[in-house]
Motif scaffolding. Structure first.
Motif, PDB file in Angstrom:
ATOM      1  N   LEU A 476       0.828  -1.212   0.000  1.00  5.97           N
ATOM      2  CA  LEU A 476       0.000   0.000   0.000  1.00  5.97           C
ATOM      3  C   LEU A 476       0.864   1.264   0.000  1.00  5.97           C
ATOM      4  CD1 LEU A 476      -2.991   1.060   0.358  1.00  5.97           C
ATOM      5  CD2 LEU A 476      -2.483   1.184   2.801  1.00  5.97           C
ATOM      6  N   MET A 477       1.910   1.250   0.838  1.00  8.73           N
ATOM      7  CA  MET A 477       2.772   2.440   0.916  1.00  8.73           C
ATOM      8  C   MET A 477       3.494   2.688  -0.413  1.00  8.73           C
ATOM      9  SD  MET A 477       4.153   1.745   4.770  1.00  8.73           S
ATOM     10  CE  MET A 477       5.497   2.899   4.738  1.00  8.73           C
ATOM     11  N   ALA A 478       3.961   1.595  -1.032  1.00 12.79           N
ATOM     12  CA  ALA A 478       4.653   1.753  -2.322  1.00 12.79           C
ATOM     13  C   ALA A 478       3.678   2.230  -3.399  1.00 12.79           C
ATOM     14  CB  ALA A 478       5.314   0.439  -2.728  1.00 12.79           C
ATOM     15  N   LEU A 479       2.413   1.819  -3.281  1.00 13.27           N
ATOM     16  CA  LEU A 479       1.403   2.313  -4.225  1.00 13.27           C
ATOM     17  C   LEU A 479       1.336   3.842  -4.163  1.00 13.27           C
ATOM     18  CD1 LEU A 479      -1.171   2.344  -6.012  1.00 13.27           C
ATOM     19  CD2 LEU A 479      -2.481   1.638  -4.023  1.00 13.27           C
ATOM     20  N   TYR A 480       1.340   4.391  -2.960  1.00 14.83           N
ATOM     21  CA  TYR A 480       1.290   5.855  -2.829  1.00 14.83           C
ATOM     22  C   TYR A 480       2.593   6.491  -3.303  1.00 14.83           C
ATOM     23  CZ  TYR A 480      -3.235   5.898  -0.567  1.00 14.83           C
ATOM     24  OH  TYR A 480      -4.569   5.779  -0.324  1.00 14.83           O
ATOM     25  N   GLU A 481       3.719   5.843  -3.034  1.00 13.10           N
ATOM     26  CA  GLU A 481       4.991   6.392  -3.537  1.00 13.10           C
ATOM     27  C   GLU A 481       4.936   6.535  -5.054  1.00 13.10           C
ATOM     28  OE1 GLU A 481       8.281   4.667  -0.315  1.00 13.10           O
ATOM     29  OE2 GLU A 481       8.090   3.709  -2.267  1.00 13.10           O
ATOM     30  N   HIS A 482       4.437   5.494  -5.725  1.00 16.48           N
ATOM     31  CA  HIS A 482       4.479   5.515  -7.188  1.00 16.48           C
ATOM     32  C   HIS A 482       3.417   6.450  -7.775  1.00 16.48           C
ATOM     33  CE1 HIS A 482       7.411   2.661  -6.348  1.00 16.48           C
ATOM     34  NE2 HIS A 482       6.768   1.538  -6.593  1.00 16.48           N
ATOM     35  N   ARG A 483       2.291   6.578  -7.078  1.00 12.65           N
ATOM     36  CA  ARG A 483       1.299   7.583  -7.494  1.00 12.65           C
ATOM     37  C   ARG A 483       1.906   8.970  -7.438  1.00 12.65           C
ATOM     38  NH1 ARG A 483      -4.241   6.486  -4.216  1.00 12.65           N
ATOM     39  NH2 ARG A 483      -4.982   8.481  -5.055  1.00 12.65           N
ATOM     40  N   THR A 484       2.663   9.196  -6.369  1.00 14.01           N
ATOM     41  CA  THR A 484       3.313  10.495  -6.189  1.00 14.01           C
ATOM     42  C   THR A 484       4.310  10.732  -7.320  1.00 14.01           C
ATOM     43  OG1 THR A 484       3.035  10.194  -3.826  1.00 14.01           O
ATOM     44  CG2 THR A 484       4.610  11.873  -4.490  1.00 14.01           C
ATOM     45  N   PHE A 485       5.016   9.676  -7.688  1.00 10.29           N
ATOM     46  CA  PHE A 485       5.955   9.746  -8.817  1.00 10.29           C
ATOM     47  C   PHE A 485       5.213  10.137 -10.103  1.00 10.29           C
ATOM     48  CE2 PHE A 485       7.652   7.632 -12.551  1.00 10.29           C
ATOM     49  CZ  PHE A 485       8.981   8.056 -12.558  1.00 10.29           C
ATOM     50  N   VAL A 486       4.092   9.457 -10.351  1.00 15.69           N
ATOM     51  CA  VAL A 486       3.317   9.725 -11.575  1.00 15.69           C
ATOM     52  C   VAL A 486       2.890  11.192 -11.610  1.00 15.69           C
ATOM     53  CG1 VAL A 486       1.126   9.203 -12.767  1.00 15.69           C
ATOM     54  CG2 VAL A 486       2.511   7.345 -11.804  1.00 15.69           C
ATOM     55  N   GLN A 487       2.371  11.676 -10.494  1.00 18.35           N
ATOM     56  CA  GLN A 487       1.939  13.088 -10.438  1.00 18.35           C
ATOM     57  C   GLN A 487       3.107  14.011 -10.801  1.00 18.35           C
ATOM     58  OE1 GLN A 487       0.715  13.673  -6.376  1.00 18.35           O
ATOM     59  NE2 GLN A 487      -0.915  12.167  -6.493  1.00 18.35           N
ATOM     60  N   GLY A 488       4.257  13.737 -10.202  1.00 20.06           N
ATOM     61  CA  GLY A 488       5.430  14.589 -10.422  1.00 20.06           C
ATOM     62  C   GLY A 488       5.860  14.608 -11.882  1.00 20.06           C
ATOM     63  N   ILE A 489       5.768  13.445 -12.541  1.00 15.08           N
ATOM     64  CA  ILE A 489       6.146  13.384 -13.963  1.00 15.08           C
ATOM     65  C   ILE A 489       5.178  14.229 -14.785  1.00 15.08           C
ATOM     66  CG2 ILE A 489       6.333  11.853 -15.989  1.00 15.08           C
ATOM     67  CD1 ILE A 489       8.620  11.501 -14.038  1.00 15.08           C
ATOM     68  N   VAL A 490       3.883  14.065 -14.510  1.00 16.54           N
ATOM     69  CA  VAL A 490       2.903  14.839 -15.295  1.00 16.54           C
ATOM     70  C   VAL A 490       3.106  16.331 -15.047  1.00 16.54           C
ATOM     71  CG1 VAL A 490       0.451  15.282 -15.698  1.00 16.54           C
ATOM     72  CG2 VAL A 490       1.221  12.954 -15.207  1.00 16.54           C
ATOM     73  N   TRP A 491       3.355  16.699 -13.824  1.00 17.11           N
ATOM     74  CA  TRP A 491       3.479  18.125 -13.493  1.00 17.11           C
ATOM     75  C   TRP A 491       4.866  18.686 -13.851  1.00 17.11           C
ATOM     76  CZ3 TRP A 491       0.647  16.752  -8.380  1.00 17.11           C
ATOM     77  CH2 TRP A 491      -0.739  16.860  -8.589  1.00 17.11           C
ATOM     78  N   GLU A 492       5.756  17.788 -14.271  1.00 17.53           N
ATOM     79  CA  GLU A 492       7.101  18.195 -14.720  1.00 17.53           C
ATOM     80  C   GLU A 492       7.900  18.858 -13.605  1.00 17.53           C
ATOM     81  OE1 GLU A 492       6.121  20.610 -18.108  1.00 17.53           O
ATOM     82  OE2 GLU A 492       5.669  18.881 -19.362  1.00 17.53           O
ATOM     83  N   ILE A 493       7.742  18.289 -12.393  1.00 14.66           N
ATOM     84  CA  ILE A 493       8.483  18.877 -11.262  1.00 14.66           C
ATOM     85  C   ILE A 493       9.502  17.874 -10.735  1.00 14.66           C
ATOM     86  CG2 ILE A 493       6.664  20.467 -10.551  1.00 14.66           C
ATOM     87  CD1 ILE A 493       5.647  18.497  -8.610  1.00 14.66           C
ATOM     88  N   CYS A 494      10.417  18.364  -9.923  1.00 15.67           N
ATOM     89  CA  CYS A 494      11.363  17.466  -9.259  1.00 15.67           C
ATOM     90  C   CYS A 494      10.704  17.043  -7.946  1.00 15.67           C
ATOM     91  CB  CYS A 494      12.696  18.181  -9.002  1.00 15.67           C
ATOM     92  SG  CYS A 494      13.852  17.088  -8.147  1.00 15.67           S
TER      93      CYS A 494
END
Ligand code: F6P
Length: 542
Positions: A476-494
Motif C-alpha cells: 500500500l505504501m509503495a502504491l502511494y509512492e508511485h502515485r506520487t511519482f506519476v503526479q510529479g512526472i505529469v506536473w514536470e516537477i522534481c
C-alpha cells in the motif's frame, strides 16, 4: 504540458457537467471496468469522474510522456533528483539480493544487504535480550529520535503493525523539539532498560540533535552508564555519530540516494524490525517490492499507481479539486494520513518545473485525513454538504485483526455507506419522503428541505486490503509512492528535493539569539516578528 493534455481537458470539461450518478446509470457495470482485483487487495475508482474514453486519452498521454520508462530508469539509478544530482533508489532497498543496480558504476545491492544483515542481527539481539543494558536487563523501551522521514515512516508502520509486535518492548517516537515530547516519553522509561535510536540521515537536523543531547543527559543524570550500550544511530554521517559517542558498529548506514520521506525501507526501519521481528520486516519489504514490479511491468491501463496517479492529476487540473482526504477505516492506520502528508506534499508541493520555470498549472492538492468512523463525526459535514469539493479516499481492511461481535461489520458498513452517499447524495423527493413520516407542518417541512439536501456528485476511491499485514502495508505504501511519482512526472516537477523547508529552518536559527535575549533582535526585523518576540519575553518573565 504535453499537447495531448488539451484533448484530456476537452473530454473532462464535458464529463464535468455529468453527475457521477448518471455515469452509473449509463453503464451499470462500470465498476468492473474501473477497478482492479488482486488476491489481497481491491481498488475501486469507478466513483471518480472518468469514463472509458477519458481514461483512454489519459493512457495515450501517459505513454507519450513515458511515465513507465521514466520509472524504470529511476529504478535503474538515473539521477532523478535533478536539483541535487542524486539517484532516487528507495526501490533498490527492497530489491532481492541478486538484483544489479548501479550508482556511479557500483552495484549498490551488496551494501544494502550488508546493512539489512546487521539490522537482522541487532534487532534479534534486542528482542532475545542478548543485547542488553548496563545492568544486564533486557530492553523494554525503544526511543526513536528523529523527525520528518526519520520519524513519520517508522512511527506510522510500528503503529500500523502493532498487532504483530513483541508486546514486552514498547516503541516510542520523539520528534518535536518541544521539550514536552521527550519529557512525557521519558516518564514512561527507565535508563536501565531503554535503548535510544538516533535516526537522522544528516545527523545535523536541529530538532533531532536537541532531543538526542537532552536524551543522553537524562540517561547520564539518572544513574545510567555505558551510553554506548544504550544508543545506536541510523545515519549517513559517521563523523557526527562518533562525536556523539555512538559506537561505530552501532551505526546503521544509508545513502544519499535515499530521500528522507522514502527511507522507511532502509535502516530507518530499524525500530520496525525490533518491534515486529526481522522476518516480518522482510515481508514488509517484499510487499513494496511486489508493487515495484507491478509498476515496472504492468501495462499502463492495468497499472494501479499509474491509473490512480493520473486520476489524482485530473482532479486537480480539470475538476479544480485541490483537497485530497485520506480516511482509513482501520484504527491501526490512524497515522497513515500524517505519513502521506509528508510523502505527497513534500514531494509535489512545488511551483516551478524541473528546469526552473514557474508553472502555469496547479500541483499537489492538500493532503489530510483522519480515521473513519471518527472523521464522520467531525468533518464529514463539509465533505457531504460543503462548498469545497474534496477527493475522498477510503482505505479499509476486509478482515479485522481483532474481531469482536459485529463491530467490524459495522465499520465496513460505514465505509461502504459513506462512499455511496458522497456519490448519490439525496434528492428533494427523497428528503420529502423522509419528512412524510414526521409530524412537522408543511411549512416546517419546506423550510427544512434545503438543509437536508445532498448534492452528491463527490468523487471517491476505495482501496480494500484483505487484511493488514506487513506485506499488504508495504504494498500500500509503495502504491502511494508511485502515485506520487506519476503526479510529479505529469506536473514536470522534481519530486525528490524539498527546498521549501529550508527558509523557515534558517530563519529559526537566525532568530534563536533574539528569542534568548531580546537585545539581540536584528535591526531589519519586520514589526510583527519583533513584537511577537518581545511579547514572548514579557510573558516568559512575568
Ligand atoms: O524537513 C526536511 C527533511 O530533510 C526531511 O525531508 C527529512 O525527512 C527530515 O528533514 C529529517 O532529516 P534527517 O534525517 O537528516 O534528520
Amino acid at each position: 504540458m504535453n499537447q495531448h493534455w488539451n484533448i484530456i481537458e476537452q473530454y473532462a470539461s464535458v464529463l464535468k457537467q455529468v453527475h457521477l450518478k448518471e455515469l452509473f446509470i449509463e453503464d451499470a457495470s462500470r465498476v468492473h471496468a474501473f477497478s482492479h482485483t488482486l488476491p489481497f487487495a481491491f481498488v475501486d475508482y469507478s466513483r471518480q469522474r472518468v469514463n472509458a474514453q477519458l481514461l483512454e486519452e489519459l493512457y495515450v498521454f501517459a505513454k507519450e510522456i513515458g511515465i513507465k520508462e521514466q520509472f524504470v530508469s529511476m529504478m535503474q539509478g538515473a539521477k532523478f533528483n535533478s536539483t541535487e544530482q542524486r539517484s532516487v533508489l528507495h526501490t533498490a532497498l527492497r530489491a532481492p539480493h541478486d538484483a544489479d543496480i548501479h550508482v556511479d558504476g557500483k552495484n549498490i545491492i551488496p551494501d544494502i544487504h550488508r546493512v539489512l544483515h546487521s539490522i537482522r542481527q541487532f534487532s534479534e539481539g534486542i528482542r532475545d535480550g542478548s543485547l542488553c543494558g548496563y545492568t544486564g536487563k533486557a530492553f523494554t523501551d525503544i526511543v526513536n529520535i528523529g523527525i520528518g522521514g526519520s520519524d513519520l515512516g517508522p512511527n506510522m508502520v510500528c503503529n500500523a503493525l502493532r498487532f504483530y509486535a513483541k508486546r514486552d518492548i514498547s516503541m516510542h517516537f520523539v520528534s518535536n523539539v518541544d521539550p514536552t515530547h521527550l519529557a512525557e516519553t521519558l516518564r514512561m522509561c527507565s535508563p536501565e532498560t531503554t535503548l535510544f535510536i538516533i535516526s537522522s540521515k544528516t545527523f545535523t537536523t536541529e530538532e533531532t540533535m536537541a532531543n538526542a543531547h537532552a536524551a543522553k543527559a537524562w540517561f547520564m543524570n539518572n544513574g545510567g552508564s555505558s551510553w554506548e550500550l544504550h544508543s545506536c544511530a541510523v545515519s549517513a554521517n559517521i563523523t557526527n555519530t562518533s562525536a556523539f559517542g555512538i559506537a561505530e558498529d552501532r551505526v546503521f548506514g544509508f545513502w544519499d540516494w535515499v530521500g528522507g520521506r522514502y527511507s522507511v525501507w532502509s535502516a530507518i526501519g530499524l525500530s520496525i524490525a525490533i518491534s515486529i521481528g526481522y522476518e516480518q520486516f522482510e515481508q514488509f519489504l517484499a510487499g513494496a517490492h511486489e508493487m515495484d514490479m507491478h509498476m515496472a511491468n504492468e501495462d499502463i491501463e492495468h497499472s494501479i499507481p499509474i491509473v490512480l496517479g493520473l486520476i489524482d492529476v485530473l482532479n486537480v487540473m480539470c475538476y479544480d479539486i485541490h483537497s485530497h482526504v485520506i480516511i482509513p477505516y482501520d484504527e491501526y492506520l490512524r497515522m497513515f494520513p500524517a505519513f502521506l502528508q509528508q510523502m505527497i506534499m513534500e514531494s509535489n508541493g512545488k511551483s516551478v518545473s524541473k528546469d526552473g520555470h514557474e508553472l502555469a498549472h496547479h500541483t499537489s492538492p492538500i493532503i489530510w485525513g483522519q480515521p473513519g468512523t471518527d472523521a464522520q463525526h467531525s468533518f464529514f459535514q463539509l465533505l457531504h454538504q460543503g462548498t469545497e469539493h474534496v477527493n475522498t479516499e477510503f482505505i479499509v481492511c476486509a478482515q479485522s485483526l481483532n474481531p469482536n461481535g459485529d463491530m467490524h461489520e459495522r465499520l465496513l458498513a460505514n465505509c461502504a455507506a459513506q462512499s455511496a452517499a458522497l456519490m448519490h447524495g439525496k434528492t428533494q423527493n427523497e428528503v420529502l419522503q423522509d419528512l412524510s413520516t414526521t409530524t412537522l407542518s408543511d411549512t416546517e417541512k419546506r423550510a427544512l428541505i434545503p438543509h437536508k439536501l445532498f448534492s452528491g456528485n463527490r468523487p471517491s476511491t476505495t482501496i480494500v486490503l484483505k487484511e493488514l499485514t506487513p506485506f499488504t502495508l508495504g504494498w500500500l505504501m509503495a502504491l502511494y509512492e508511485h502515485r506520487t511519482f506519476v503526479q510529479g512526472i505529469v506536473w514536470e516537477i522534481c519530486s525528490f528535493d524539498q527546498w521549501g523547508v529550508e527558509l523557515g529552518k534558517s530563519m529559526a536559527s537566525a532568530l534563536l539569539p533574539a528569542v534568548k535575549d531580546p537585545e539581540c533582535i536584528p535591526d531589519n526585523q519586520d514589526c510583527s516578528t519583533e513584537l511577537l518576540i518581545s511579547t514572548l519575553h514579557m510573558f516568559r518573565n512575568a
